[in-house]
Design an enzyme around this catalytic site. Structure first.
Site, PDB file in Angstrom:
ATOM      1  N   CYS A 244       0.803  -1.224   0.000  1.00  6.52           N
ATOM      2  CA  CYS A 244       0.000   0.000   0.000  1.00  6.52           C
ATOM      3  C   CYS A 244       0.835   1.273   0.000  1.00  6.52           C
ATOM      4  O   CYS A 244       0.290   2.378  -0.085  1.00  6.52           O
ATOM      5  CB  CYS A 244      -0.927   0.001   1.220  1.00  6.52           C
ATOM      6  SG  CYS A 244      -1.806  -1.564   1.407  1.00  6.52           S
ATOM      7  N   HIS A 384      -2.709   8.113   6.043  1.00 10.59           N
ATOM      8  CA  HIS A 384      -2.892   6.756   5.519  1.00 10.59           C
ATOM      9  C   HIS A 384      -4.237   6.209   5.994  1.00 10.59           C
ATOM     10  O   HIS A 384      -5.018   5.700   5.188  1.00 10.59           O
ATOM     11  CB  HIS A 384      -1.752   5.861   5.981  1.00 10.59           C
ATOM     12  CG  HIS A 384      -1.804   4.475   5.439  1.00 10.59           C
ATOM     13  ND1 HIS A 384      -1.817   4.198   4.084  1.00 10.59           N
ATOM     14  CD2 HIS A 384      -1.859   3.267   6.070  1.00 10.59           C
ATOM     15  CE1 HIS A 384      -1.876   2.889   3.904  1.00 10.59           C
ATOM     16  NE2 HIS A 384      -1.903   2.293   5.089  1.00 10.59           N
ATOM     17  N   GLU A 395      -0.454   5.702  13.536  1.00 10.17           N
ATOM     18  CA  GLU A 395      -0.045   6.793  12.656  1.00 10.17           C
ATOM     19  C   GLU A 395      -0.174   8.141  13.357  1.00 10.17           C
ATOM     20  O   GLU A 395       0.729   8.984  13.299  1.00 10.17           O
ATOM     21  CB  GLU A 395      -0.883   6.791  11.379  1.00 10.17           C
ATOM     22  CG  GLU A 395      -0.523   7.927  10.427  1.00 10.17           C
ATOM     23  CD  GLU A 395      -1.397   7.984   9.190  1.00 10.17           C
ATOM     24  OE1 GLU A 395      -1.106   8.799   8.290  1.00 10.17           O
ATOM     25  OE2 GLU A 395      -2.392   7.218   9.111  1.00 10.17           O
ATOM     26  N   LYS A 415      -9.617   7.588   2.295  1.00 11.21           N
ATOM     27  CA  LYS A 415     -10.106   6.206   2.258  1.00 11.21           C
ATOM     28  C   LYS A 415     -11.475   6.037   2.910  1.00 11.21           C
ATOM     29  O   LYS A 415     -12.110   4.997   2.733  1.00 11.21           O
ATOM     30  CB  LYS A 415      -9.096   5.273   2.909  1.00 11.21           C
ATOM     31  CG  LYS A 415      -7.764   5.185   2.176  1.00 11.21           C
ATOM     32  CD  LYS A 415      -6.804   4.254   2.881  1.00 11.21           C
ATOM     33  CE  LYS A 415      -5.428   4.262   2.238  1.00 11.21           C
ATOM     34  NZ  LYS A 415      -4.692   5.512   2.506  1.00 11.21           N
ATOM     35  N   HIS A 420      -9.713   1.496   0.336  1.00 10.20           N
ATOM     36  CA  HIS A 420      -8.250   1.401   0.282  1.00 10.20           C
ATOM     37  C   HIS A 420      -7.849   0.751  -1.032  1.00 10.20           C
ATOM     38  O   HIS A 420      -8.025  -0.453  -1.223  1.00 10.20           O
ATOM     39  CB  HIS A 420      -7.757   0.579   1.476  1.00 10.20           C
ATOM     40  CG  HIS A 420      -6.272   0.568   1.635  1.00 10.20           C
ATOM     41  ND1 HIS A 420      -5.420   1.241   0.782  1.00 10.20           N
ATOM     42  CD2 HIS A 420      -5.475  -0.038   2.563  1.00 10.20           C
ATOM     43  CE1 HIS A 420      -4.179   1.045   1.166  1.00 10.20           C
ATOM     44  NE2 HIS A 420      -4.188   0.276   2.251  1.00 10.20           N
ATOM     45  N   PHE A 479       1.853  -3.359   4.041  1.00 13.26           N
ATOM     46  CA  PHE A 479       2.245  -4.646   4.601  1.00 13.26           C
ATOM     47  C   PHE A 479       3.736  -4.873   4.319  1.00 13.26           C
ATOM     48  O   PHE A 479       4.239  -4.556   3.242  1.00 13.26           O
ATOM     49  CB  PHE A 479       1.439  -5.785   3.956  1.00 13.26           C
ATOM     50  CG  PHE A 479       0.038  -5.936   4.494  1.00 13.26           C
ATOM     51  CD1 PHE A 479      -0.470  -5.100   5.459  1.00 13.26           C
ATOM     52  CD2 PHE A 479      -0.791  -6.956   4.005  1.00 13.26           C
ATOM     53  CE1 PHE A 479      -1.763  -5.256   5.956  1.00 13.26           C
ATOM     54  CE2 PHE A 479      -2.078  -7.124   4.486  1.00 13.26           C
ATOM     55  CZ  PHE A 479      -2.571  -6.273   5.459  1.00 13.26           C
TER      56      PHE A 479
END
Length: 493
Positions: A244, A384, A395, A415, A420, A479
């Site tokens: 991502c 994010h 975050e 998002k 996402h 990831f």
């Protein structure tokens, strides 16, 4: 749990950062002299060149007591501007429609029953870039449009629309030195739908029925490669695949190509088409997706106490990035400036962020150092913020360590409306950042009804905000512990 890291000696880190900042001028000096320059000669050469004067400022470094981060005042050859944008999303493939939909707080998340059989799936919704809002007409011939994987079609169409937006069509496109123009459009997964289709073919009809395009259409480098083939760009061309964080990695690397003198113009972004049964089943199996099937539009709820996972999205976002010198020489309309960026790794866990936020924090710090700005100049963060229980708060904790005073900050979560889009997420969010700079308006974060107490930054919850952006920070994490941060700002001569 205590997490340890291998410390790089302070002097080595300082030398490495100074080297990265000076790479462009050093390489050009080597090329013009026909050989390497001694350390003292290089230092004197930089000092004698006002446009490349080396300066430094202090940042909150990775370890207490570290030396300052160095960067260079940039010449027009090293300044990078955005001159065109393209998007494919759940709202369609027009950047103005895309941002107007975000400003209106419109969710693109919906049920998928009309796309494929969802009866056996635990998650039956997503934010697809479906056929009713996306078309290849005028950009890909019909034969290729029928057989290409969607991840390629999104890339080619969006990339060409970016060039149109930059005024690079017809004769203007042909005027470019295409050996100095590159494509860098990444994908976290590649051609997953084509992969799924041909696996079914193999088991149901036999190996001789597998498509001869099977390998070319599933590998992640092919969207960028085929875009380059269509527009004739022969400069740097490859794909990044960092889950991502992919699109931001691409922007960061494209900027380096331009500053290093490898290219004058780069067509850059991220593309992803994962809305299919196997992807939904896989992400659900690793407990990443929301299962709020009863109310899909409200399922993506970043920072809300009742969030329970992210919503799958897809699409493509691309930018035309070029040196300021090149853009000025061709009389381009400049939309914004790419100020700087950084990439780091958590080196911690396959899917979970570090609890101490070390990798994310350092990435934001290094991005500001690369941009050559003070932290007070960043007044907008496109977070994010995927709507996962751990990621959202981790975050924000990192943001609050970087910005000890957050009273000037606003942040939002794209998002919450687009879902996402994995490797394309940073591409869509870069377009949102540039449009925020252009319009002076920040889109709302929807579905944020009961915010976590620890989040005391203005999240634009439920309403758009007027805000003159001085520097926009776009965060993307993936990831594998991949962190990427890009900073955009209004163009100033």
């Amino acid at each position: 749990m205590m997490v340890t890291t291998n410390k790089v000696p302070t002097t080595a880190r300082a030398k490495a950062k100074t080297h990265l900042a000076a790479t462009g001028s050093t390489r050009r000096a080597k090329a013009s002299s026909g050989g390497g320059l001694g350390r003292e000669t290089r230092r004197n050469t930089r000092a004698a060149t006002p446009s490349r004067q080396v300066v430094c400022r202090g940042v909150s470094n990775l370890h207490e007591g570290d030396s300052q981060v160095h960067y260079s005042k940039r010449s027009p050859k090293d300044r990078i501007v955005i001159t065109g944008m393209g998007v494919a999303s759940c709202y369609g493939q027009d950047t103005s429609v895309f941002y107007d939909s975000l400003l209106a707080g419109k969710s693109g998340v919906r049920k998928l029953d009309d796309m494929f059989d969802t009866s056996g799936l635990a998650v039956t919704f997503a934010a697809p870039c479906s056929d009713d809002v996306f078309s290849t007409e005028g950009y890909i011939d019909r034969k290729n449009a029928r057989r290409q994987d969607k991840v390629i079609k999104l890339c080619i169409t969006t990339g060409k629309k970016s060039l149109e937006d930059a005024g690079l069509v017809g004769e203007e496109l042909e005027k470019l030195d295409k050996a100095r123009c590159g494509c860098l459009v990444g994908s976290g997964i590649g051609g997953m739908t084509f992969f799924e289709k041909n696996v079914h073919t193999y088991y149901n009809r036999g190996p001789t029925k597998v498509s001869p395009f099977f390998i070319p259409y599933i590998i992640p480098n092919m969207p960028s490669a085929m875009l380059a083939m269509d527009v004739g760009f022969m400069g740097p061309n490859y794909s990044v695949s960092t889950a991502c964080a992919t699109a931001n990695y691409c922007y960061h690397l494209a900027a380096r190509h331009i500053r290093n003198g490898d290219a004058d113009l780069m067509l850059v972004g991220g593309t992803e088409a994962p809305v299919n049964p196997i992807a939904l089943a896989g992400f659900h199996a690793c407990r990443a997706l929301s299962t709020s099937n009863e109310d899909p539009a409200a399922a993506s709820r970043p920072w809300d106490k009742n969030r329970n996972g992210f919503v799958m999205g897809e699409g493509c976002g691309t930018l035309v990035m070029e040196s300021l010198e090149h853009a000025q020489a061709r009389g381009a309309n400049i939309l914004a400036e790419y100020l700087g960026g950084a990439v780091t790794c958590d080196a911690h866990h396959m899917t979970e962020p570090r609890e101490d936020g070390f990798g994310v924090r350092s990435c934001m710090e290094l991005a500001m150092a690369d941009a050559g700005i003070e932290r007070e100049e960043v007044n907008y963060i496109n977070a994010h913020a995927t709507s996962t229980p751990l990621g959202d708060v981790a975050e924000v904790a990192a943001i609050k360590k970087v910005f000890s005073d957050t009273s000037h900050l606003k942040m939002n979560a794209t998002k919450s409306m687009t879902g996402h889009a994995l490797g394309a997420a940073g591409g869509l969010e870069a377009v949102a950042c540039v449009k925020a700079i252009e319009t002076g308006l920040l889109h709302p974060t929807i579905n944020l009804l009961d915010c976590e107490e620890s989040i005391d930054i203005d999240t634009c919850a439920g309403e758009k905000k007027e805000h003159q952006v001085t520097a926009a920070m776009s965060n993307s994490f993936g990831f594998g512990g991949h962190n990427s941060v890009c900073i955009f700002g209004p163009y100033k001569e």
